[in-house]
Scaffold this active site. Sequence first.
Site, PDB file in Angstrom:
ATOM      1  N   GLY A  20     -74.571 -30.156  11.233  1.00 45.79           N
ATOM      2  CA  GLY A  20     -75.780 -30.661  11.628  1.00 45.79           C
ATOM      3  C   GLY A  20     -76.156 -30.995  13.002  1.00 45.79           C
ATOM      4  O   GLY A  20     -77.404 -30.730  13.433  1.00 45.79           O
ATOM      5  N   ARG A  24     -72.314 -29.538  18.112  1.00 44.41           N
ATOM      6  CA  ARG A  24     -70.946 -29.315  17.282  1.00 44.41           C
ATOM      7  C   ARG A  24     -71.140 -27.732  17.186  1.00 44.41           C
ATOM      8  O   ARG A  24     -70.161 -27.092  17.327  1.00 44.41           O
ATOM      9  CB  ARG A  24     -71.090 -29.906  15.988  1.00 44.41           C
ATOM     10  CG  ARG A  24     -70.913 -31.356  15.985  1.00 44.41           C
ATOM     11  CD  ARG A  24     -69.573 -31.845  16.150  1.00 44.41           C
ATOM     12  NE  ARG A  24     -69.455 -33.304  15.869  1.00 44.41           N
ATOM     13  CZ  ARG A  24     -68.167 -33.940  16.142  1.00 44.41           C
ATOM     14  NH1 ARG A  24     -67.417 -33.494  16.872  1.00 44.41           N
ATOM     15  NH2 ARG A  24     -68.142 -35.317  15.774  1.00 44.41           N
ATOM     16  N   ARG A  43     -86.126 -25.704  20.376  1.00 46.09           N
ATOM     17  CA  ARG A  43     -85.694 -27.013  19.865  1.00 46.09           C
ATOM     18  C   ARG A  43     -84.353 -27.612  20.325  1.00 46.09           C
ATOM     19  O   ARG A  43     -84.148 -28.708  19.851  1.00 46.09           O
ATOM     20  CB  ARG A  43     -86.326 -27.630  18.437  1.00 46.09           C
ATOM     21  CG  ARG A  43     -87.845 -27.156  18.258  1.00 46.09           C
ATOM     22  CD  ARG A  43     -87.839 -27.498  16.733  1.00 46.09           C
ATOM     23  NE  ARG A  43     -89.413 -27.037  16.620  1.00 46.09           N
ATOM     24  CZ  ARG A  43     -90.224 -28.202  16.326  1.00 46.09           C
ATOM     25  NH1 ARG A  43     -89.860 -29.417  15.923  1.00 46.09           N
ATOM     26  NH2 ARG A  43     -91.500 -27.886  15.982  1.00 46.09           N
ATOM     27  N   ARG A  87     -71.581 -25.254   5.230  1.00 44.20           N
ATOM     28  CA  ARG A  87     -71.855 -26.375   6.044  1.00 44.20           C
ATOM     29  C   ARG A  87     -70.717 -27.233   6.417  1.00 44.20           C
ATOM     30  O   ARG A  87     -69.756 -27.324   5.529  1.00 44.20           O
ATOM     31  CB  ARG A  87     -72.615 -27.432   5.208  1.00 44.20           C
ATOM     32  CG  ARG A  87     -72.944 -28.713   5.547  1.00 44.20           C
ATOM     33  CD  ARG A  87     -74.026 -29.485   4.998  1.00 44.20           C
ATOM     34  NE  ARG A  87     -73.823 -31.041   5.048  1.00 44.20           N
ATOM     35  CZ  ARG A  87     -73.832 -31.653   5.982  1.00 44.20           C
ATOM     36  NH1 ARG A  87     -74.283 -31.234   7.268  1.00 44.20           N
ATOM     37  NH2 ARG A  87     -73.701 -33.087   6.012  1.00 44.20           N
ATOM     38  N   SER A  90     -70.363 -34.620   8.104  1.00 45.46           N
ATOM     39  CA  SER A  90     -69.710 -35.832   7.715  1.00 45.46           C
ATOM     40  C   SER A  90     -70.346 -36.327   6.256  1.00 45.46           C
ATOM     41  O   SER A  90     -71.388 -35.892   5.962  1.00 45.46           O
ATOM     42  CB  SER A  90     -69.781 -36.597   8.732  1.00 45.46           C
ATOM     43  OG  SER A  90     -71.218 -37.043   8.967  1.00 45.46           O
ATOM     44  N   ASP A 204     -67.554 -42.685   6.951  1.00 43.10           N
ATOM     45  CA  ASP A 204     -67.451 -44.249   6.671  1.00 43.10           C
ATOM     46  C   ASP A 204     -67.327 -44.315   5.015  1.00 43.10           C
ATOM     47  O   ASP A 204     -67.407 -43.334   4.264  1.00 43.10           O
ATOM     48  CB  ASP A 204     -68.690 -44.650   7.158  1.00 43.10           C
ATOM     49  CG  ASP A 204     -70.125 -43.582   6.364  1.00 43.10           C
ATOM     50  OD1 ASP A 204     -70.048 -42.501   6.788  1.00 43.10           O
ATOM     51  OD2 ASP A 204     -70.801 -44.163   5.548  1.00 43.10           O
ATOM     52  N   ARG A 217     -63.413 -38.992  14.708  1.00 41.99           N
ATOM     53  CA  ARG A 217     -64.591 -38.048  14.151  1.00 41.99           C
ATOM     54  C   ARG A 217     -64.364 -36.769  14.923  1.00 41.99           C
ATOM     55  O   ARG A 217     -64.436 -35.750  14.055  1.00 41.99           O
ATOM     56  CB  ARG A 217     -65.817 -38.482  14.399  1.00 41.99           C
ATOM     57  CG  ARG A 217     -66.206 -39.436  13.396  1.00 41.99           C
ATOM     58  CD  ARG A 217     -67.982 -39.602  13.446  1.00 41.99           C
ATOM     59  NE  ARG A 217     -68.493 -40.110  14.496  1.00 41.99           N
ATOM     60  CZ  ARG A 217     -68.519 -41.430  14.679  1.00 41.99           C
ATOM     61  NH1 ARG A 217     -68.096 -42.277  13.740  1.00 41.99           N
ATOM     62  NH2 ARG A 217     -69.075 -42.042  15.993  1.00 41.99           N
TER      63      ARG A 217
HETATM   64  N1  HPA Z   1     -74.972 -41.595   4.137  1.00 41.04           N
HETATM   65  C1  HPA Z   1     -75.527 -40.377   4.165  1.00 41.04           C
HETATM   66  N2  HPA Z   1     -75.125 -39.502   4.762  1.00 41.04           N
HETATM   67  C2  HPA Z   1     -74.089 -39.749   5.379  1.00 41.04           C
HETATM   68  C3  HPA Z   1     -73.165 -41.070   5.546  1.00 41.04           C
HETATM   69  C4  HPA Z   1     -73.794 -41.947   4.623  1.00 41.04           C
HETATM   70  O1  HPA Z   1     -73.322 -42.926   4.543  1.00 41.04           O
HETATM   71  N3  HPA Z   1     -72.345 -40.846   6.227  1.00 41.04           N
HETATM   72  C5  HPA Z   1     -72.171 -39.529   6.691  1.00 41.04           C
HETATM   73  N4  HPA Z   1     -73.026 -38.945   6.316  1.00 41.04           N
END
Ligand code: HPA
Length: 236
Positions: A20, A24, A43, A87, A90, A204, A217
């Site tokens: 994303g 990265r 962009r 992809r 996270s 998370d 991370r």
């Molecule tokens: N929500 C949506 N996308 C995410 C989250 C989340 O808690 N953590 C990492 N990507």
Amino acid sequence: MSTHIGAAPGQIAETVLLPGDPLRARWIAETYLSDAECYSTVRNMLGYTGTYAGQRISVQGTGMGHPSLAIYAHELMAEYGVRTLVRVGSCGALSDRLAIRSIVLAITASTDSAMNRARFEGFDYAPAADFDLLRTAYDLATSTGMDAHVGPIVSVDAFYSERPELLKRLGEYGVLAIDMETNMLYTLAAKFGARALTVLTVSDHLQTGEETSAEERERTFTTMAELALDTVTRRA
Ligand code: HPA
């Protein structure tokens, strides 16, 4: 160039990793690709092509969320002939089977996005990962001792949810984790007859409230990028 990617025809490989975050993308190119060249700065959504394990690979940032990913994925396949998209990102964990830093390989992705409702006139389409990519990634991950989980995820439009109880219910229905892009990636890959896989690391945990530090991370991103690169080159 296409509308949002500043590459000439032939500058992008048939296989593309999709983080994303464009920084990265630069990091993967600089760390893992030989002779990496930046083909787009439009962009600041950076894209690079280089070589990994003897194979030409590109890395393209997508931004966050379905609409942004859809622009890049569409143009990569429609204008540059990309055939394999992985992809790397996270996710938030919904399942207590997952821990912080676990790896998730998404077999499918439910969504609350309206994009496919418009595309399929209200019909609920179930987009899926490419099975060969999924199997290769899982075999590699488990053979190297990673805590990897295969299962369904959900791709949401809003990072800051108004409905945490709904996410909890999805977890009770076996949904492992939450991201914001996979439903659209798998849908578009199907549309263009290409192959796609999402590899995620848990940043998370929505049940425990745990989060990874920036340093962690970084470290888990390394593991995931290597898994994605090894997966696509093994399948070449
Ligand atoms: N929500 C949506 N996308 C995410 C989250 C989340 O808690 N953590 C990492 N990507």
